[in-house]
Every structure is written in structure tokens, then in C-alpha cells.
Write a protein that holds these residues in place. Structure first.
Motif, PDB file in Angstrom:
ATOM      1  N   ALA A   1      28.699   9.697 -34.869  1.00  0.00           N
ATOM      2  CA  ALA A   1      29.174   9.180 -33.580  1.00  0.00           C
ATOM      3  C   ALA A   1      28.624   7.790 -33.286  1.00  0.00           C
ATOM      4  N   ARG A   2      27.654   7.336 -34.055  1.00  0.00           N
ATOM      5  CA  ARG A   2      27.030   6.034 -33.764  1.00  0.00           C
ATOM      6  C   ARG A   2      27.985   4.867 -33.969  1.00  0.00           C
ATOM      7  N   HIS A   3      29.120   5.109 -34.611  1.00  0.00           N
ATOM      8  CA  HIS A   3      30.094   4.040 -34.828  1.00  0.00           C
ATOM      9  C   HIS A   3      31.142   3.982 -33.707  1.00  0.00           C
ATOM     10  N   GLU A   4      31.127   4.945 -32.794  1.00  0.00           N
ATOM     11  CA  GLU A   4      32.053   4.913 -31.664  1.00  0.00           C
ATOM     12  C   GLU A   4      31.637   3.801 -30.699  1.00  0.00           C
TER      13      GLU A   4
ATOM     14  N   PHE B   1      30.912   3.166 -27.404  1.00  0.00           N
ATOM     15  CA  PHE B   1      29.753   3.223 -26.530  1.00  0.00           C
ATOM     16  C   PHE B   1      28.471   3.406 -27.324  1.00  0.00           C
ATOM     17  N   GLU B   2      28.468   4.362 -28.224  1.00  0.00           N
ATOM     18  CA  GLU B   2      27.269   4.635 -29.000  1.00  0.00           C
ATOM     19  C   GLU B   2      26.854   3.406 -29.811  1.00  0.00           C
ATOM     20  N   ALA B   3      27.835   2.704 -30.376  1.00  0.00           N
ATOM     21  CA  ALA B   3      27.523   1.511 -31.161  1.00  0.00           C
ATOM     22  C   ALA B   3      26.872   0.435 -30.294  1.00  0.00           C
ATOM     23  N   SER B   4      27.286   0.337 -29.024  1.00  0.00           N
ATOM     24  CA  SER B   4      26.685  -0.660 -28.135  1.00  0.00           C
ATOM     25  C   SER B   4      25.224  -0.338 -27.861  1.00  0.00           C
ATOM     26  N   VAL B   5      24.891   0.950 -27.740  1.00  0.00           N
ATOM     27  CA  VAL B   5      23.493   1.338 -27.524  1.00  0.00           C
ATOM     28  C   VAL B   5      22.679   1.084 -28.780  1.00  0.00           C
ATOM     29  N   VAL B   6      23.243   1.410 -29.939  1.00  0.00           N
ATOM     30  CA  VAL B   6      22.523   1.172 -31.198  1.00  0.00           C
ATOM     31  C   VAL B   6      22.224  -0.302 -31.364  1.00  0.00           C
ATOM     32  N   ARG B   7      23.190  -1.162 -31.047  1.00  0.00           N
ATOM     33  CA  ARG B   7      22.959  -2.615 -31.162  1.00  0.00           C
ATOM     34  C   ARG B   7      21.840  -3.059 -30.224  1.00  0.00           C
ATOM     35  N   LEU B   8      21.853  -2.548 -29.001  1.00  0.00           N
ATOM     36  CA  LEU B   8      20.818  -2.906 -28.036  1.00  0.00           C
ATOM     37  C   LEU B   8      19.439  -2.493 -28.540  1.00  0.00           C
ATOM     38  N   LEU B   9      19.326  -1.271 -29.042  1.00  0.00           N
ATOM     39  CA  LEU B   9      18.040  -0.799 -29.535  1.00  0.00           C
ATOM     40  C   LEU B   9      17.601  -1.571 -30.769  1.00  0.00           C
ATOM     41  N   TYR B  10      18.545  -1.871 -31.643  1.00  0.00           N
ATOM     42  CA  TYR B  10      18.183  -2.626 -32.856  1.00  0.00           C
ATOM     43  C   TYR B  10      17.679  -4.013 -32.497  1.00  0.00           C
ATOM     44  N   GLU B  11      18.363  -4.688 -31.579  1.00  0.00           N
ATOM     45  CA  GLU B  11      17.905  -6.023 -31.173  1.00  0.00           C
ATOM     46  C   GLU B  11      16.516  -5.942 -30.551  1.00  0.00           C
ATOM     47  N   ALA B  12      16.264  -4.901 -29.745  1.00  0.00           N
ATOM     48  CA  ALA B  12      14.936  -4.745 -29.158  1.00  0.00           C
ATOM     49  C   ALA B  12      13.893  -4.460 -30.223  1.00  0.00           C
ATOM     50  N   SER B  13      14.272  -3.703 -31.262  1.00  0.00           N
ATOM     51  CA  SER B  13      13.319  -3.334 -32.308  1.00  0.00           C
ATOM     52  C   SER B  13      12.870  -4.540 -33.129  1.00  0.00           C
ATOM     53  N   ARG B  14      13.593  -5.644 -33.026  1.00  0.00           N
ATOM     54  CA  ARG B  14      13.172  -6.862 -33.723  1.00  0.00           C
ATOM     55  C   ARG B  14      12.044  -7.576 -32.982  1.00  0.00           C
ATOM     56  N   ARG B  15      11.857  -7.238 -31.695  1.00  0.00           N
ATOM     57  CA  ARG B  15      10.792  -7.839 -30.896  1.00  0.00           C
ATOM     58  C   ARG B  15       9.679  -6.844 -30.570  1.00  0.00           C
ATOM     59  N   LEU B  16      10.028  -5.559 -30.519  1.00  0.00           N
ATOM     60  CA  LEU B  16       9.117  -4.514 -30.068  1.00  0.00           C
ATOM     61  C   LEU B  16       9.017  -3.436 -31.137  1.00  0.00           C
ATOM     62  N   ASP B  17       7.953  -2.650 -31.080  1.00  0.00           N
ATOM     63  CA  ASP B  17       7.864  -1.433 -31.883  1.00  0.00           C
ATOM     64  C   ASP B  17       8.442  -0.295 -31.060  1.00  0.00           C
ATOM     65  N   LEU B  18       9.608   0.206 -31.466  1.00  0.00           N
ATOM     66  CA  LEU B  18      10.294   1.292 -30.771  1.00  0.00           C
ATOM     67  C   LEU B  18      10.089   2.596 -31.528  1.00  0.00           C
ATOM     68  N   PHE B  19       9.870   3.685 -30.788  1.00  0.00           N
ATOM     69  CA  PHE B  19       9.763   5.014 -31.360  1.00  0.00           C
ATOM     70  C   PHE B  19      10.611   5.976 -30.531  1.00  0.00           C
ATOM     71  N   PHE B  20      11.101   7.027 -31.189  1.00  0.00           N
ATOM     72  CA  PHE B  20      12.000   7.976 -30.534  1.00  0.00           C
ATOM     73  C   PHE B  20      11.512   9.402 -30.740  1.00  0.00           C
ATOM     74  N   MET B  21      11.519  10.200 -29.676  1.00  0.00           N
ATOM     75  CA  MET B  21      11.231  11.638 -29.727  1.00  0.00           C
ATOM     76  C   MET B  21      12.467  12.392 -29.255  1.00  0.00           C
ATOM     77  N   HIS B  22      12.800  13.478 -29.930  1.00  0.00           N
ATOM     78  CA  HIS B  22      13.954  14.276 -29.532  1.00  0.00           C
ATOM     79  C   HIS B  22      13.750  14.900 -28.154  1.00  0.00           C
ATOM     80  N   GLY B  23      14.837  14.981 -27.391  1.00  0.00           N
ATOM     81  CA  GLY B  23      14.864  15.726 -26.145  1.00  0.00           C
ATOM     82  C   GLY B  23      15.776  16.921 -26.270  1.00  0.00           C
ATOM     83  N   ASN B  24      16.061  17.577 -25.158  1.00  0.00           N
ATOM     84  CA  ASN B  24      16.945  18.729 -25.203  1.00  0.00           C
ATOM     85  C   ASN B  24      18.416  18.344 -25.180  1.00  0.00           C
ATOM     86  N   ARG B  25      18.722  17.065 -24.955  1.00  0.00           N
ATOM     87  CA  ARG B  25      20.119  16.605 -24.995  1.00  0.00           C
ATOM     88  C   ARG B  25      20.436  15.860 -26.287  1.00  0.00           C
TER      89      ARG B  25
END
Length: 248
Positions: free
Chosen positions: A60-63, A65-89
Motif C-alpha cells: 500500500a505504500r505506493h498508493e 496518500f501512503e506514498a506522500s507520508v513515506v516521502r515525508l518520513l524519508y526526507e525527515a530521515s535525512r536530517r533526523l534519526d527516525l525510529f518506528f514502533m508498531h501500534g495496534n493500528r
């Protein structure tokens, strides 16, 4: 043994946030995330689950809306150290999405070793022991067998399942959030295992700080909603000065 994330010396400020519940119908919240990521002075941002309202598989990451969020996170990851933990959603977030977004996975739970302290990080749903029905559901959907069966279905079928699960969750959410909270005994036991004094989590949408006795405490993150009225959302920032809650 609980995994440990050791902060490198260049991390002077670490931000923690959760429960953004991003979806195509939350443009205000997505815009606020974009602004926050551009402006934060932190060197690391740890996303403690339910960043997406629903995630039905990494294809779904290529759809749009999802692709727009992935791009935003990727651009941020070039400046910041980003980490992700699973939630219930968003427990179906997998290695492909994490790689595209530039985010390593944080196991739930994880100990953060930073600024001379040990902080215990969880999403929070696994400790809501009084909700027996949810715990049974969680056990089922976190199994590799269930996930393999679901991910083998076409994307449209998974989206329909996601809508069904989301609507069922919304119908019960208000009553659950008032009746269910993290079990204090489970939190104390987890802190003892971690050798930590402070548990930080999201999930309940009830930002607060709770004493657990013997100098132990748990700190609850806010959910984000910048599409409703009033807007809400906060970040917890850790530094050598301690823990600070920053309303957005």
C-alpha cells in the motif's frame, strides 16, 4: 531480555510521539507533522505506534496518500534519526515500508539508554490486561500465521478488512478508553525487568503522568488531531535536563 537502544553522544534532544492516526481524511494532522519534523531541534524522533490509522501491508505504500507520508518520513530521515514502533493500528508495517521511510524498527518494549537514565518505551496496548477481548484479538493478529493469511489477500480485500476493523474499533473506542488503562502491576514488573524508573507510552489517548510507587512512574503521550476542534497533540522531549512535555 528487553532490547536496548543506546543514544549516541550527538543526540542532545530526543522526541517521542505516538497516535497520529494518519489517513487520507486527516490533512491537518499530516501538515502539522510535516511542520513539526521541519522545525524540531531534536536529533532523534521515536514514533511509538499508531502513526497510521490503518496499515494493510507494505504494498500500500505506493498508493497516493501512503506514498506522500513515506516521502515525508524519508526526507525527515535525512536530517533526523527516525525510529518506528508498531501500534495496534499499524502492526502490519513491514521491512519494505521501514526501508523506504528510512526508519529502523523499535521492538515493543525497548529500553532507551540516554542522558544517564534508562527509559522504558512501549506502545501501551499489550499492558491493557483488563480488556481480555482485545488481548485475545491482539494475540491472534500478531501471529505470523494470521498475518501471512491476510497479506496473501489482494490489496482491495485487505483495505475492506481494514475499514471493517477500524469501524469496529471506533464503535468500541470511547467505552474502552474510559474503562481500560494499563495494568499498574504489569507496568511495575516491566520496569523492574528493564531496570528503569519511567515508562513512556501512547495508545490510551489520555496524556498524563501516573505514580506507580517506589519512585516508578508512567508518562502517557497524547494522540494528535489537527483536523478537529479543538486541535490537540504533544511531544515528549528527553534531554540532559530530564523529561519535558511540549504541547503543539
Amino acid at each position: 531480555m528487553i532490547p536496548t537502544l543506546t543514544a549516541p553522544v550527538h543526540w542532545r534532544q530526543i522526541d517521542l510521539l505516538s497516535d497520529l492516526h494518519l489517513g487520507a481524511d486527516t490533512p491537518g494532522t499530516l501538515a502539522r507533522l510535516e511542520r513539526y519534523l521541519a522545525e524540531t531541534p531534536a536529533q532523534a524522533v521515536l514514533l511509538l505506534g499508531d502513526i497510521f490509522e490503518v496499515w494493510v501491508g507494505d504494498d500500500a505504500r505506493h498508493e497516493p496518500f501512503e506514498a506522500s507520508v513515506v516521502r515525508l518520513l524519508y526526507e525527515a530521515s535525512r536530517r533526523l534519526d527516525l525510529f518506528f514502533m508498531h501500534g495496534n493500528r499499524d502492526f502490519l508495517v513491514g521491512a519494505e515500508l521501514l526501508a523506504d521511510a528510512g526508519m529502523p524498527l523499535l521492538p515493543d518494549p525497548t529500553v532507551l539508554d540516554a542522558f544517564g537514565q534508562r527509559w522504558l518505551l512501549v506502545h501501551g496496548d499489550a499492558q491493557c490486561l483488563a480488556d481480555a477481548a482485545y488481548q485475545a484479538f491482539r494475540s491472534k493478529v500478531r501471529s505470523t500465521e494470521w498475518q501471512a493469511q491476510v497479506l496473501a489477500q489482494p490489496l482491495d480485500a485487505r483495505r475492506a478488512l481494514g475499514r471493517q476493523m477500524r469501524e469496529g474499533s471506533r464503535a468500541a473506542q470511547a467505552a474502552q478508553l474510559m474503562a481500560t488503562d494499563l495494568d499498574a502491576g504489569a507496568c511495575r514488573a516491566l520496569l523492574a525487568e528493564a531496570g528503569a524508573a519511567t515508562l513512556i507510552h501512547g495508545h490510551t489517548h489520555r496524556p498524563a503522568e501516573h505514580a506507580l510507587g517506589d519512585g516508578l512512574k508512567r508518562v502517557v503521550l497524547s494522540d494528535w488531531d489537527f483536523d478537529g476542534t479543538p486541535v490537540r497533540g504533544d511531544v515528549i522531549r528527553l534531554s540532559a535536563a530530564g523529561l519535558q512535555r511540549l504541547p503543539l
